[in-house]
Design a protein around this motif. Structure first.
Motif, PDB file in Angstrom:
ATOM      1  N   TYR A 280      47.129  41.016  32.401  1.00 17.55           N
ATOM      2  CA  TYR A 280      48.182  40.082  32.797  1.00 17.55           C
ATOM      3  C   TYR A 280      48.083  39.726  34.282  1.00 17.55           C
ATOM      4  N   LEU A 281      47.940  40.743  35.126  1.00 19.35           N
ATOM      5  CA  LEU A 281      48.041  40.537  36.578  1.00 19.35           C
ATOM      6  C   LEU A 281      46.703  40.262  37.262  1.00 19.35           C
ATOM      7  N   GLY A 282      45.581  40.618  36.595  1.00 18.15           N
ATOM      8  CA  GLY A 282      44.266  40.436  37.218  1.00 18.15           C
ATOM      9  C   GLY A 282      43.890  41.625  38.083  1.00 18.15           C
ATOM     10  N   VAL A 283      42.608  41.737  38.377  1.00 16.29           N
ATOM     11  CA  VAL A 283      42.100  42.929  39.076  1.00 16.29           C
ATOM     12  C   VAL A 283      42.656  43.044  40.498  1.00 16.29           C
ATOM     13  N   GLU A 284      43.011  41.908  41.115  1.00 16.19           N
ATOM     14  CA  GLU A 284      43.542  41.974  42.496  1.00 16.19           C
ATOM     15  C   GLU A 284      44.853  42.750  42.563  1.00 16.19           C
ATOM     16  N   ALA A 285      45.545  42.868  41.431  1.00 15.84           N
ATOM     17  CA  ALA A 285      46.840  43.558  41.430  1.00 15.84           C
ATOM     18  C   ALA A 285      46.698  45.085  41.360  1.00 15.84           C
ATOM     19  N   ILE A 286      45.470  45.549  41.151  1.00 16.94           N
ATOM     20  CA  ILE A 286      45.264  47.006  41.032  1.00 16.94           C
ATOM     21  C   ILE A 286      45.071  47.584  42.434  1.00 16.94           C
ATOM     22  N   PRO A 287      45.819  48.642  42.775  1.00 20.41           N
ATOM     23  CA  PRO A 287      45.707  49.196  44.133  1.00 20.41           C
ATOM     24  C   PRO A 287      44.251  49.506  44.507  1.00 20.41           C
ATOM     25  N   SER A 288      43.831  49.036  45.683  1.00 16.81           N
ATOM     26  CA  SER A 288      42.424  49.200  46.075  1.00 16.81           C
ATOM     27  C   SER A 288      42.080  50.675  46.293  1.00 16.81           C
ATOM     28  N   GLU A 289      43.073  51.494  46.708  1.00 20.10           N
ATOM     29  CA  GLU A 289      42.777  52.937  46.891  1.00 20.10           C
ATOM     30  C   GLU A 289      42.399  53.564  45.555  1.00 20.10           C
ATOM     31  N   TRP A 290      42.995  53.078  44.484  1.00 16.14           N
ATOM     32  CA  TRP A 290      42.650  53.600  43.150  1.00 16.14           C
ATOM     33  C   TRP A 290      41.252  53.141  42.754  1.00 16.14           C
ATOM     34  N   ILE A 291      40.969  51.856  42.958  1.00 16.51           N
ATOM     35  CA  ILE A 291      39.652  51.331  42.547  1.00 16.51           C
ATOM     36  C   ILE A 291      38.547  51.986  43.380  1.00 16.51           C
ATOM     37  N   ASP A 292      38.786  52.158  44.679  1.00 19.99           N
ATOM     38  CA  ASP A 292      37.756  52.749  45.550  1.00 19.99           C
ATOM     39  C   ASP A 292      37.294  54.104  45.019  1.00 19.99           C
ATOM     40  N   CYS A 293      38.222  54.836  44.421  1.00 19.29           N
ATOM     41  CA  CYS A 293      37.951  56.205  43.981  1.00 19.29           C
ATOM     42  C   CYS A 293      37.369  56.274  42.566  1.00 19.29           C
ATOM     43  N   LEU A 294      37.368  55.137  41.852  1.00 16.55           N
ATOM     44  CA  LEU A 294      36.980  55.166  40.430  1.00 16.55           C
ATOM     45  C   LEU A 294      35.471  55.312  40.234  1.00 16.55           C
ATOM     46  N   GLU A 295      35.124  56.251  39.382  1.00 21.30           N
ATOM     47  CA  GLU A 295      33.732  56.463  38.983  1.00 21.30           C
ATOM     48  C   GLU A 295      33.154  55.194  38.324  1.00 21.30           C
ATOM     49  N   ASN A 296      31.936  54.859  38.636  1.00 20.91           N
ATOM     50  CA  ASN A 296      31.226  53.748  37.956  1.00 20.91           C
ATOM     51  C   ASN A 296      31.963  52.415  37.970  1.00 20.91           C
ATOM     52  N   LYS A 297      32.749  52.191  39.026  1.00 18.93           N
ATOM     53  CA  LYS A 297      33.571  50.963  39.044  1.00 18.93           C
ATOM     54  C   LYS A 297      32.731  49.681  38.990  1.00 18.93           C
ATOM     55  N   ASP A 298      31.567  49.688  39.678  1.00 14.83           N
ATOM     56  CA  ASP A 298      30.761  48.452  39.691  1.00 14.83           C
ATOM     57  C   ASP A 298      30.163  48.182  38.317  1.00 14.83           C
ATOM     58  N   PHE A 299      29.768  49.237  37.653  1.00 22.37           N
ATOM     59  CA  PHE A 299      29.209  49.105  36.302  1.00 22.37           C
ATOM     60  C   PHE A 299      30.259  48.553  35.328  1.00 22.37           C
ATOM     61  N   ILE A 300      31.472  49.084  35.413  1.00 21.31           N
ATOM     62  CA  ILE A 300      32.544  48.641  34.504  1.00 21.31           C
ATOM     63  C   ILE A 300      32.920  47.185  34.805  1.00 21.31           C
ATOM     64  N   LYS A 301      33.001  46.863  36.086  1.00 20.55           N
ATOM     65  CA  LYS A 301      33.312  45.486  36.486  1.00 20.55           C
ATOM     66  C   LYS A 301      32.234  44.541  35.955  1.00 20.55           C
ATOM     67  N   ASN A 302      30.983  44.964  36.066  1.00 22.15           N
ATOM     68  CA  ASN A 302      29.870  44.139  35.600  1.00 22.15           C
ATOM     69  C   ASN A 302      29.939  43.902  34.086  1.00 22.15           C
ATOM     70  N   LEU A 303      30.358  44.903  33.341  1.00 18.08           N
ATOM     71  CA  LEU A 303      30.500  44.710  31.879  1.00 18.08           C
ATOM     72  C   LEU A 303      31.517  43.604  31.598  1.00 18.08           C
ATOM     73  N   ALA A 304      32.642  43.647  32.315  1.00 19.89           N
ATOM     74  CA  ALA A 304      33.680  42.614  32.119  1.00 19.89           C
ATOM     75  C   ALA A 304      33.145  41.240  32.499  1.00 19.89           C
ATOM     76  N   GLU A 305      32.377  41.187  33.582  1.00 22.53           N
ATOM     77  CA  GLU A 305      31.805  39.898  34.022  1.00 22.53           C
ATOM     78  C   GLU A 305      30.820  39.363  32.988  1.00 22.53           C
ATOM     79  N   ARG A 306      30.042  40.259  32.405  1.00 18.09           N
ATOM     80  CA  ARG A 306      29.056  39.801  31.409  1.00 18.09           C
ATOM     81  C   ARG A 306      29.750  39.300  30.141  1.00 18.09           C
ATOM     82  N   ILE A 307      30.857  39.928  29.756  1.00 12.73           N
ATOM     83  CA  ILE A 307      31.599  39.413  28.594  1.00 12.73           C
ATOM     84  C   ILE A 307      32.231  38.063  28.954  1.00 12.73           C
ATOM     85  N   PHE A 308      32.693  37.931  30.185  1.00  7.65           N
ATOM     86  CA  PHE A 308      33.258  36.651  30.628  1.00  7.65           C
ATOM     87  C   PHE A 308      32.194  35.545  30.528  1.00  7.65           C
TER      88      PHE A 308
END
Ligand code: R7I
Ligand code: MG
Ligand code: MG
Length: 308
Positions: free
Chosen positions: A275-303
């Motif tokens: 609903y809110l988009g990735v910008e709405a997720i606290p950056s401190e949480w994303i910074d700490c997330l394991e494999n964040k670039d890989f997961i983001k890339n999966l979403a981009e490839r489905i897009f």
């Protein structure tokens, strides 16, 4: 809808799943009271049975579905998804007993627990299917059933995944604006696909609780916080709807319900992120997330799959 907004919502749904999972991971199994006594707000990523920022089975399985959808250009191939699940399987991430038995080929999904599993395992991993089919609800319904049956053959396990998938799809289609999303319309739209009494009843309860501004204990009593799909999917929908304009508040609410915290927060995070988009997720949480670039890339490839 503007394509960059839609892309952000796609990424928000997948990263939102993983963030909810990781932020809820340290508290899985604790009661609502124990979570409140243990955590300090605002919630931060913490060590649990895995190091802080790690995701659990919820996200590992969602990754397998995303990978398979990308390989098969959006088609649901049950054998291929199962193969991805088996290849990605990492026991330390805390899989449900039934799902482990299927991945180890020691059980049949149709006969697990007698009539198939009604655990929330099919619902918690479903976000990638919503990304591919968000704009065609009938196809979404069929695709979710196929994807769920791999491990969860019980009608309540499948319907839980359908409700979660449709909640993500409606969130993807909704444009956040000065007019907040109408919670009654949102629930009524999901009600359109609910066939089992337990889900119909709990969807009605969501509307009552929103009017009463239900506290955590009341929500736990009415909707549940357990590992069964019918005791967790409605709670995730409620956590989102009662905190419509803040990803952080929605996911924090879900974690504070206790018990199946990683999963209720993962499902809440998927809907709120959609609903809110990735910008709405606290950056401190994303910074700490394991494999964040890989997961983001999966979403981009489905897009990109959807836009070509
Ligand atoms: O659904 P599933 O993959 O588990 C997901 C949960 C999430 O919380 C994850 O974070 C992870 O911790 O596990 O695994 P299943 O084993 O299929 O279902 C979960 C549990 O629900 C089972 O181990 C059973 O305790 C219960 N359950 C059932 N109990 C009785 N009868 C599921 N289906 C049944 C049933 O038909
Ligand atoms: Mg988990
Ligand atoms: Mg869980």
């Amino acid at each position: 809808m503007n394509q960059s907004v839609l892309k952000s919502k796609f990424i928000g749904a997948l990263i939102g799943t993983a963030i909810g999972d990781a932020i809820g991971m340290p508290y899985e199994g604790l009661t609502h009271q124990e979570v409140n006594a243990t955590c300090t707000l605002p919630l931060e990523m913490q060590d649990g049975r895995l190091p802080k920022g790690s995701y659990t089975d919820d996200t590992e399985l969602a990754i397998g579905i995303a990978e398979s959808l990308i390989t098969n250009k959006g088609l649901v191939d049950k054998n291929h998804i199962l193969q991805r699940f088996i290849e990605n399987f990492d026991r330390k991430r805390g899989y449900g007993f039934g799902t482990i038995s299927i991945l180890q080929k020691k059980a049949n999904a149709k006969t697990l627990f007698g009539t198939g599993s009604y655990g929330n395992g099919a619902a918690m991993r479903i976000a990638p299917i919503s990304l591919v089919y968000y704009d065609t609800p009938t196809n979404l319904y069929e695709a979710v059933a196929k994807c769920s049956e791999i491990t969860h053959a019980h009608v309540l396990g499948i319907e839980g995944a359908q409700i979660q998938a449709h909640a993500i799809a409606i969130a993807l289609r909704s444009i956040q604006s000065t007019h907040s999303l109408d919670a009654t319309e949102f629930v009524n739209e999901i009600m359109g696909i609910a066939k089992q009494d337990v889900y119909k009843q709990k969807l009605h309860k969501i509307l009552n609780l929103l009017n009463e501004k239900g506290d955590h204990q009341l929500v736990i009593d009415e909707l549940g916080n357990g590992v069964e799909a019918f005791n967790s999917v409605p709670s995730a929908v409620y956590s989102f709807l009662s905190n419509l304009n803040s990803f952080e508040d929605a996911v924090t609410y879900a974690v504070c319900l206790g018990k199946d915290t990683d999963t209720i927060a993962a499902m809440t995070g998927a809907i709120a992120g959609a609903y809110l988009g990735v910008e709405a997720i606290p950056s401190e949480w994303i910074d700490c997330l394991e494999n964040k670039d890989f997961i983001k890339n999966l979403a981009e490839r489905i897009f990109h799959l959807k836009s070509t």
